[in-house]
Design an enzyme around this catalytic site. Structure first.
Site, short mmCIF file in Angstrom:
data_model
loop_
_atom_site.label_atom_id
_atom_site.label_comp_id
_atom_site.label_asym_id
_atom_site.label_seq_id
_atom_site.Cartn_x
_atom_site.Cartn_y
_atom_site.Cartn_z
N LYS A 74 0.84 -1.20 0.00
CA LYS A 74 0.00 0.00 0.00
C LYS A 74 0.88 1.25 0.00
O LYS A 74 1.90 1.30 0.70
CB LYS A 74 -0.91 -0.02 1.23
CG LYS A 74 -1.91 1.12 1.33
CD LYS A 74 -2.80 0.90 2.55
CE LYS A 74 -3.74 2.06 2.79
NZ LYS A 74 -4.59 1.84 3.98
N SER A 152 -9.20 2.72 3.70
CA SER A 152 -8.27 3.35 2.80
C SER A 152 -7.44 2.39 1.96
O SER A 152 -6.69 2.81 1.08
CB SER A 152 -7.32 4.26 3.60
OG SER A 152 -6.53 3.51 4.50
N SER A 176 -9.67 0.41 7.80
CA SER A 176 -9.12 0.45 6.44
C SER A 176 -8.67 -0.89 5.88
O SER A 176 -8.32 -0.97 4.70
CB SER A 176 -7.95 1.44 6.38
OG SER A 176 -8.41 2.75 6.56
#
Length: 499
Positions: A74, A152, A176
């Site tokens: 990520k 996220s 997230s």
């Protein structure tokens, strides 16, 4: 290796094929890249390719449970030394900021053997449950590209659901991991506080509310990766006890019949969408069929206050991050999204005493959840209060724009802090995802399990919150549910399974 062969294996399965010599690391990487290149123009899930690094990895020895398996990290807190990172921010993107060292979790991913070939999209600084950064553009849900994959870790979830990788890096400071897993029909477990290292830059991130792990298609991949990355790092605030047996081994055993309390309504007092209720009902029926005792029960705490305290903590976090990025990049105000600037301004307006007071309430939330877990093994909630929202649906509403723009020209937001704006922002911004923050503020492990597809054709997961140290129990239940109601081969058309 064609895509049909590639996609029918999880990460451990791919590693086994490579270890037996049935397929080469280069062939597996080529299959992953082929699917990425087919879907990314539509989904926008990967914001940075790492092709040279990945190609070199295929030619060098690798060990660990996931040796040579294609993997994505990520683009937030999972820094790779020398590779530009944006955190979804225009200023970091403009300067091409390159972190000098690996994040500790990335170092452990590499030690587990994975072949990292890209970085996934994230909202600016991970501050939203959707993935629509101005700097990098929105990521779309593979099940329906008009809708969000959540956030996220939305870029990671979209890539997994589309068949690019079976597992990808993710992190969770307010949902997230679990929110995008629920939006994309995947499994996502958020470990408890300090289970996974956050260093060297973010140890004990947000007082332990934030933690790294993965999203995956199979439970066993998630369990094996947590075995690989968990453990103490120098500088961590605590050294927590490890599991009695490896998580990968524990999931071979069903849990005992569990007593599970179920939260049937939003802590914000808003009604559940009928599809969220259907998902919860389906999960309860599946649990009951497996012999578990499921009854309505909730921790004795003020859920609306918890959501406000969560947002206020994020405001202060945004103030800190904005200042750090300005120091690194000499960023202009316009290089931060309006919402980010407003959150940072509100955060700077909280006094140290006020922030200490709201952080002090976290103890009460922990005590209430501990009292609940004294009577119930797990807490069950919807992961989402509604199906995944449409792209753009959660754009800042006009009333907030009208308040926020003049706010940014004031020396302080003290007046607005007393006006009820935090409560209104909690109601507006968390109404679709009001269930996940409890596990972050209490530091407890939690997971989203993908048991349901709504009438709209979009997945919607169910969340389980465990007690401190409850990762083993969560994994065991997840594996039992996976055996009873398999989801691994339930993929959207864009994944290429019908090509």
């Amino acid at each position: 290796m064609d895509h049909r062969d590639y996609i029918r294996h999880d990460a451990l399965g791919l590693a086994e094929l490579i270890a037996r010599g049935e397929v080469s690391p280069a062939e597996v990487l080529a299959a992953a890249r082929q699917r990425l290149e087919a879907v990314d123009p539509t989904l926008n899930c990967v914001v940075r390719r790492m092709d040279a690094i990945a190609d070199e990895h295929t030619t060098t020895p690798a060990s660990g449970p996931f040796a040579h398996v294609p993997f994505l990290i990520k683009d937030l807190f999972q820094n790779y030394a020398g590779v530009p990172t944006t955190y979804g921010n225009a200023a970091l993107k403009r300067v091409g900021f390159k972190p000098p060292v690996h994040a500790e979790v990335v170092r452990r991913f590499i030690a587990a053997g994975v072949n990292i070939f890209g970085k996934t999209n994230t909202p600016e600084f991970g501050a939203k449950g959707i993935t629509e950064p101005v700097a990098n553009g929105p990521t779309r849900n593979p099940w329906n590209t008009a809708h969000t994959p959540g956030g996220s870790s939305g870029g990671s979830a979209a890539a997994i659901a589309a068949g690019v990788v079976p597992m990808a890096g993710a992190n969770d400071g307010g949902g997230s991991i679990r929110i995008p897993a629920a939006c994309c029909g995947l499994f996502g477990l958020k470990p408890g506080r300090a289970r996974v290292p956050g260093g060297p830059d973010h140890t004990d991130m947000m007082h332990g509310a934030g933690v790294d792990h993965v999203i995956s298609r199979s439970v066993r991949d998630s369990a094996a990766m947590l075995d690989a990355i968990a453990g103490y790092e120098p500088g961590a605030i605590v050294r927590i006890e490890g599991p009695a047996m490896p998580y990968r081994q524990a999931i071979e055993h069903d849990p005992k019949p569990l007593r599970i309390g179920v939260m049937e309504s939003s802590p914000l007092g808003q009604p559940l969408h009928p599809e969220a209720w259907a998902a919860l009902t389906h999960t309860i029926e599946t649990l009951t069929d497996l012999g578990h005792d499921v009854t309505p029960a909730v921790p004795a705490l003020d859920g609306a206050q918890l959501c406000q305290d969560f947002l206020s903590m994020w405001f202060v976090q945004m103030a800190r991050v904005v200042d750090e990025v300005r120091a690194l990049t000499d960023a202009r105000a316009s290089e931060f999204e309006l919402d980010t600037r407003a959150m940072a301004h509100l955060g700077r307006s909280l006094s140290a005493v006020e922030y200490s007071t709201l952080h002090g309430r976290w103890l009460g939330y922990r005590q209430a959840l501990a009292a609940f877990h004294a009577d119930y093994d797990l807490l069950l909630t919807p992961t989402l209060a509604s199906p995944p929202v449409a792209i753009g649906e959660l754009a800042t509403p006009a009333w907030q724009h009208n308040l926020l723009r003049p706010l940014l020209h004031l020396p302080s937001a003290r007046a607005l802090l007393g006006s009820g704006i935090v409560d209104r922002m909690a109601q507006e911004n968390l109404r679709h995802v009001p269930f996940t923050q409890l596990a972050n503020l209490t530091g407890t492990p939690a997971m989203s399990v993908p048991l349901h597809i709504g009438e709209s054709g979009l997945p919607i997961g169910s969340q389980f919150i465990g007690p401190p140290g409850g990762e083993t129990l969560l994994f065991q239940l997840a594996a039992q549910l996976e055996r009873a109601a398999p989801w691994f081969n339930r993929l959207p058309r864009i994944a290429g399974i019908e090509d």
